[in-house]
Design an enzyme around this catalytic site. Structure first.
Site, PDB file in Angstrom:
ATOM      1  N   HIS A   1       0.840  -1.201   0.000  1.00 20.71           N
ATOM      2  CA  HIS A   1       0.000   0.000   0.000  1.00 20.71           C
ATOM      3  C   HIS A   1       0.876   1.253   0.000  1.00 20.71           C
ATOM      4  CE1 HIS A   1      -3.675   2.336   1.133  1.00 20.71           C
ATOM      5  NE2 HIS A   1      -2.758   3.125   1.671  1.00 20.71           N
ATOM      6  N   GLU A   2       1.797   1.312   0.947  1.00 23.73           N
ATOM      7  CA  GLU A   2       2.651   2.496   1.056  1.00 23.73           C
ATOM      8  C   GLU A   2       3.622   2.590  -0.120  1.00 23.73           C
ATOM      9  OE1 GLU A   2       1.800   4.653   3.053  1.00 23.73           O
ATOM     10  OE2 GLU A   2       0.492   3.456   4.345  1.00 23.73           O
TER      11      GLU A   2
ATOM     12  N   HIS B   1       1.980   4.526  -2.857  1.00 26.23           N
ATOM     13  CA  HIS B   1       2.091   5.971  -2.622  1.00 26.23           C
ATOM     14  C   HIS B   1       3.488   6.471  -2.985  1.00 26.23           C
ATOM     15  CE1 HIS B   1      -1.779   6.355  -0.774  1.00 26.23           C
ATOM     16  NE2 HIS B   1      -1.481   5.689   0.325  1.00 26.23           N
TER      17      HIS B   1
END
Length: 419
Positions: A18-19, A22
């Site tokens: 997820h990170e 980003h």
């Protein structure tokens, strides 16, 4: 211990991917990403690479990517401050020493009159050798050093807020998107290992000491008739057997071009809140193809997404009790139960959790990615950004409410476990 290991691996993977979404998109947009963190709280481990500090923190409750410009700088240099200046070979200021200047005897001490570390990139002030104030240019990658910790400055064009609406939206959306990508990959992996069921009356496997094994059936045998009724699909075969619990039945079986007859008595399998069914202890046949696994990954991710959204709809309309939600403790407990069922089931569980994380983060709630996307969308409609202080306050309140929800569902988890 197996449960703890499974939780660490699964949650670490979900948060990391997820990170990472980003981080990659933000860096491609030219945003300075100061930190990539797994977990919250005190740092356990860290290293620096390509302008970013990668950290693992104590509390495994999520993660974050700290982008320049999202939060106020921890250290601000104001007029009247004394700083030490260190220059690079081009004569640009490469380091600003905020304190402990005695540890840097080669620095030039300046009393700051004016400094701009975002736009003009200069520092102006008084140094011992000069009576008049002097100005020096800052290197675009200059660092300010406080308590011997160096932090790279962030020119405005490297800050999150300087980017276009589409660039900022992409950097925020990339996190949840990567959770869906991960789910697709995990389900493709599951299908590639386990295979996909095919609708043919073929013995794909045998249960130990089941009627089929005792009757001498083998993997690959084809069931042709049951009590004289021809069967052509797996559904035909299981439908007839399930309708006859604890009954003796005659089977015609094909093996390697030959056919033979066997007689079996079905076993009874009890189904909660339903009629008992008959079974003979055979497993469905499967096949392993790349196209099948690929299709399964996408279609099953879609099905999981649809089910989770439907459940959220029931929760919003009050048809689904808040008590049924699971928090960190409940998910830990469920993961332990799933881990005991084997790696394949654990892969499916990780895919479900990844889809769930992606959907939850896209909800238009403050402090979540969906809430941030909502503010970016409002900016696109209004033609100007929301006041950062007001937006920050909304996210702060939203985060506090989110923590209260986590505490509430955790309490429910504990009550369920001990009751």
């Amino acid at each position: 211990m197996n449960t703890l290991l499974a939780v660490i691996v699964i949650f670490g993977l979900l948060v990391f991917i997820h990170e990472w979404g980003h981080l990659v998109v933000a860096k491609r947009a030219g945003i300075l990403c100061r930190e990539f963190a797994i977990g919250f709280g005190p740092k356990l481990f860290s290293f620096d690479r390509n302008e970013t500090t990668y950290t693992i923190r104590l509390l495994p409750l999520g993660g974050f990517v700290r982008m320049a410009g999202e939060d106020p700088e921890l250290v601000q240099i104001k007029p009247g401050y004394e700083v030490g200046l260190i220059f690079n070979e081009e004569g640009l200021v490469s380091r600003l020493i905020i304190n402990n200047k005695s540890k840097h005897p080669d620095c030039r001490v300046m009393q700051v009159e004016q400094i701009d570390m975002e736009h003009e990139l200069f520092v102006r002030g008084y140094v011992e050798e000069e009576e008049e104030p002097v100005s020096y240019r800052l290197d675009r990658k200059a660092e300010y050093v406080y308590d011997e910790k160096a932090t790279q400055i962030a020119p405005y064009d490297r800050q999150f807020s300087s980017k276009t609406v589409s660039q900022r939206a992409a950097a925020i959306f990339a996190g949840p998107l990567m959770n869906f990508v991960l789910a697709v990959f995990l389900l493709i992996l599951y299908a590639a290992i386990a295979g996909l069921p095919i609708n043919e009356p073929i013995v794909g496997g045998l249960s130990e000491e089941g009627p089929a094994e005792e009757a001498g059936l083998e993997e690959g045998d084809v069931i042709q008739t049951i009590d004289g009724t021809e069967v052509s699909t797996w559904e035909d075969m299981t439908g007839i057997i399930q309708e006859a619990p604890n009954e003796t039945m005659d089977f015609t079986v094909a093996r390697n071009g030959d056919t033979f007859d066997v007689t079996m008595t079905t076993e009874i399998r009890e189904i909660p809140e339903a009629d008992d069914i008959g079974v003979i202890g055979v497993l469905a046949p499967t096949e392993r193809t790349f196209t099948g696994a690929l299709a399964f990954g996408f279609t099953q991710t879609y099905e999981y997404t649809k089910l989770i959204i439907e459940a959220l709809g029931l929760l919003i309309t009050g048809q689904f009790s808040l008590d049924a939600l699971a928090g960190p403790v409940g998910i830990y407990n469920y993961t332990g139960e799933v881990a005991a069922m084997g790696v394949l089931v654990l892969i499916q569980w990780a895919a479900i959790l990844s889809v769930n994380l992606g959907i939850i983060n896209l909800l238009p709630l403050p402090a979540l990615d969906g809430g941030r996307l909502m503010f970016i969308g409002l900016e696109a409609v209004r033609g100007k950004p929301i006041d950062p202080q007001k937006e920050g306050f909304v996210h702060l309140v939203g985060f506090a409410l989110l923590m209260l929800l986590v505490i509430a569902v955790t309490w429910n988890d504990i009550n369920r476990i001990f009751s």
